[in-house]
Design an enzyme around this catalytic site. Structure first.
Site, PDB file in Angstrom:
ATOM      1  N   LYS A  35      -6.198  -5.349  20.616  1.00 14.19           N
ATOM      2  CA  LYS A  35      -6.783  -4.195  21.314  1.00 14.19           C
ATOM      3  C   LYS A  35      -6.392  -2.902  20.581  1.00 14.19           C
ATOM      4  O   LYS A  35      -5.477  -2.915  19.749  1.00 14.19           O
ATOM      5  CB  LYS A  35      -6.296  -4.171  22.770  1.00 14.19           C
ATOM      6  CG  LYS A  35      -4.795  -4.068  22.942  1.00 14.19           C
ATOM      7  CD  LYS A  35      -4.388  -4.339  24.390  1.00 14.19           C
ATOM      8  CE  LYS A  35      -2.885  -4.335  24.560  1.00 14.19           C
ATOM      9  NZ  LYS A  35      -2.487  -4.767  25.914  1.00 14.19           N
ATOM     10  N   TYR A 259       7.531  26.927  14.263  1.00 15.08           N
ATOM     11  CA  TYR A 259       7.048  27.514  15.515  1.00 15.08           C
ATOM     12  C   TYR A 259       8.157  27.506  16.563  1.00 15.08           C
ATOM     13  O   TYR A 259       8.872  26.525  16.704  1.00 15.08           O
ATOM     14  CB  TYR A 259       5.878  26.707  16.069  1.00 15.08           C
ATOM     15  CG  TYR A 259       4.594  26.882  15.288  1.00 15.08           C
ATOM     16  CD1 TYR A 259       4.007  28.143  15.164  1.00 15.08           C
ATOM     17  CD2 TYR A 259       3.972  25.792  14.705  1.00 15.08           C
ATOM     18  CE1 TYR A 259       2.825  28.293  14.465  1.00 15.08           C
ATOM     19  CE2 TYR A 259       2.784  25.936  14.010  1.00 15.08           C
ATOM     20  CZ  TYR A 259       2.210  27.199  13.892  1.00 15.08           C
ATOM     21  OH  TYR A 259       1.045  27.339  13.197  1.00 15.08           O
TER      22      TYR A 259
HETATM   23  C1  LIG Z   1      -1.542  -5.801  25.560  1.00 17.48           C
HETATM   24  C2  LIG Z   1      -1.414  -7.093  26.255  1.00 17.48           C
HETATM   25  C3  LIG Z   1      -0.608  -8.103  25.733  1.00 17.48           C
HETATM   26  C4  LIG Z   1       0.265  -7.891  24.510  1.00 17.48           C
HETATM   27  O1  LIG Z   1       1.421  -7.179  24.912  1.00 17.48           O
HETATM   28  P1  LIG Z   1       2.596  -6.863  23.867  1.00 17.48           P
HETATM   29  O2  LIG Z   1       3.654  -6.239  24.695  1.00 17.48           O
HETATM   30  O3  LIG Z   1       2.027  -5.909  22.876  1.00 17.48           O
HETATM   31  O4  LIG Z   1       2.980  -8.154  23.269  1.00 17.48           O
HETATM   32  C5  LIG Z   1      -0.604  -9.327  26.374  1.00 17.48           C
HETATM   33  N1  LIG Z   1      -1.340  -9.533  27.489  1.00 17.48           N
HETATM   34  C6  LIG Z   1      -2.107  -8.579  28.037  1.00 17.48           C
HETATM   35  C7  LIG Z   1      -2.878  -8.860  29.265  1.00 17.48           C
HETATM   36  C8  LIG Z   1      -2.162  -7.327  27.442  1.00 17.48           C
HETATM   37  O5  LIG Z   1      -2.941  -6.378  27.985  1.00 17.48           O
END
Ligand SMILES: *Cc1c(COP(=O)(O)O)cnc(C)c1O
Length: 362
Positions: A35, A259
């Site tokens: 993702k 800044y």
């Molecule tokens: C993002 C996600 C994962 C992976 O999680 P990590 O902490 O990056 O390993 C697994 N399952 C679901 C449902 C997720 O949304």
């Protein structure tokens, strides 16, 4: 010459990290979680780095279709499932699996006639209280799906809130596993339980934590989900954000930097301006003292991060000057350390890399 900031993606390290995840869960199949544009790494690199995954999981429909276009023929799972009935037709067309976490999604499935069955992943809320059916409602949701002609296979899934801390005082992983066992009792179907933190616990919880499918994300990108450092978990960094020093100032005692004039020199010192700022995805909240490498030597940022630049202390690297290589995170500088200094997690830093950063392979 283009501006010197680059993100180098280490595809071989992605493959290495996937093998580490699989080694923690022998016999389980693995979704590579891709993702958010593969946590900022790019889908093409993920396809190659995770060629040995049994499936790829993500949230975004456009990227799911793109994975098919790029030739990925193994399963693809949409982790939040469908948002409307048009999505269901897209899923049937491209052969995409989807999580189903609420009664409204089941109602959408019941209101359409799909050209092909879709495989669904029924999500149980075992204590995260974000998405999913409570254990006592799980069986009824299962029965409704099983009766639906659009549904092919049903996998049973849940998500852990605190898998990085087995003895968590609010919602320990063992309690979530217990609730899952209770809610899933007697229901056929594969189980899909563990994110990276859960995967890394599997050797320690071998008797309790069984999962036909694991869902590692951050560990595949060389980030730690918590508990220990990524290196201690045997993970390798997969993204090196690097740039160069583009200007040097010789400060005198009492001079201020940047800044808000948030940093003041105690004595004479050299500071460098690095071509990297928050518009590249570097966290603006990183305070003075955030670790950074210049010419391979660890030093610190000073003053406020601005849009296009940040400043570094050159005291430990007297030979450094314009053109010196700077590593913001990645090889030699764990992303988790930079994140901790900035009050965030490695996940957020990876995902935040912006369009203007050139991406290279290395
Ligand atoms: C993002 C996600 C994962 C992976 O999680 P990590 O902490 O990056 O390993 C697994 N399952 C679901 C449902 C997720 O949304």
């Amino acid at each position: 010459m283009p501006r010197p900031i680059t993100a180098t993606i280490h595809v071989a390290s992605m493959t290495h990290n996937l093998a580490r995840a699989k080694a923690c869960a022998p016999g389980s199949k693995a979704w590579g979680v891709v993702k958010a544009n593969a946590y900022g790494h790019g889908l093409e690199y993920a396809l190659r780095g995770f060629a040995a995954a049994d499936g790829l999981a993500l949230i975004e429909f456009d990227n799911a279709a793109r994975l098919r276009e790029l030739g990925w023929s193994k399963p693809i799972l949409l982790l939040e499932g469908w948002f409307d009935t048009a999505d269901l037709h897209t899923m049937a067309q491209h052969g995409l699996d989807g999580a189903v976490h609420c009664p409204e999604q089941i109602a959408m499935l019941e209101s359409v006639q799909l050209d092909a069955k879709i495989d669904v992943h029924l999500k149980m809320n075992t204590g995260m209280n974000r998405l999913g059916f409570r254990p006592e409602a799980f069986g009824a949701a299962y029965a409704r799906l099983r009766a639906n002609p659009n549904v092919g296979g049903i996998t049973l899934m849940t998500h852990f809130a605190n898998a990085d801390e087995t003895a968590h005082q609010c919602v320990p992983i063992r309690e979530q596993i217990r609730r899952f066992n209770e809610g899933a009792a007697g229901l056929p179907g594969a189980w899909s339980l563990s994110n990276s933190a859960g995967v890394l616990q599997m050797p320690a919880l071998a008797d309790e934590l069984r999962s036909d499918w694991i869902r590692p994300g951050i560990m595949l990108y060389g980030g730690s989900p918590g508990g220990q450092s990524a290196e201690a978990f045997g993970l390798k960094p997969t993204m090196t954000l690097a740039s160069e020093i583009i200007g040097v100032q010789e400060l005198q005692a009492g001079d201020f930097v940047g800044y808000g004039s948030r940093f003041q020199a105690d004595g004479a010192m050299r500071v460098g301006a690095v071509a990297c700022g928050y518009a590249d995805g570097y966290p603006r909240h990183a305070p003075t003292g955030t670790p950074i490498l210049v010419d391979g030597v660890r030093t610190r940022t000073i003053g406020r991060v601005s849009m296009d630049m940040l400043m570094v202390d050159l005291t430990p690297v007297p030979q450094a000057g314009v053109g010196s290589r700077v590593v913001l995170w990645g090889e030699g500088m764990p992303i988790d350390e930079v994140a901790a200094a900035a009050g965030t997690i490695g996940y957020e830093l990876m995902c935040a890399i912006t369009q203007r950063v050139r991406v290279l392979e290395g």
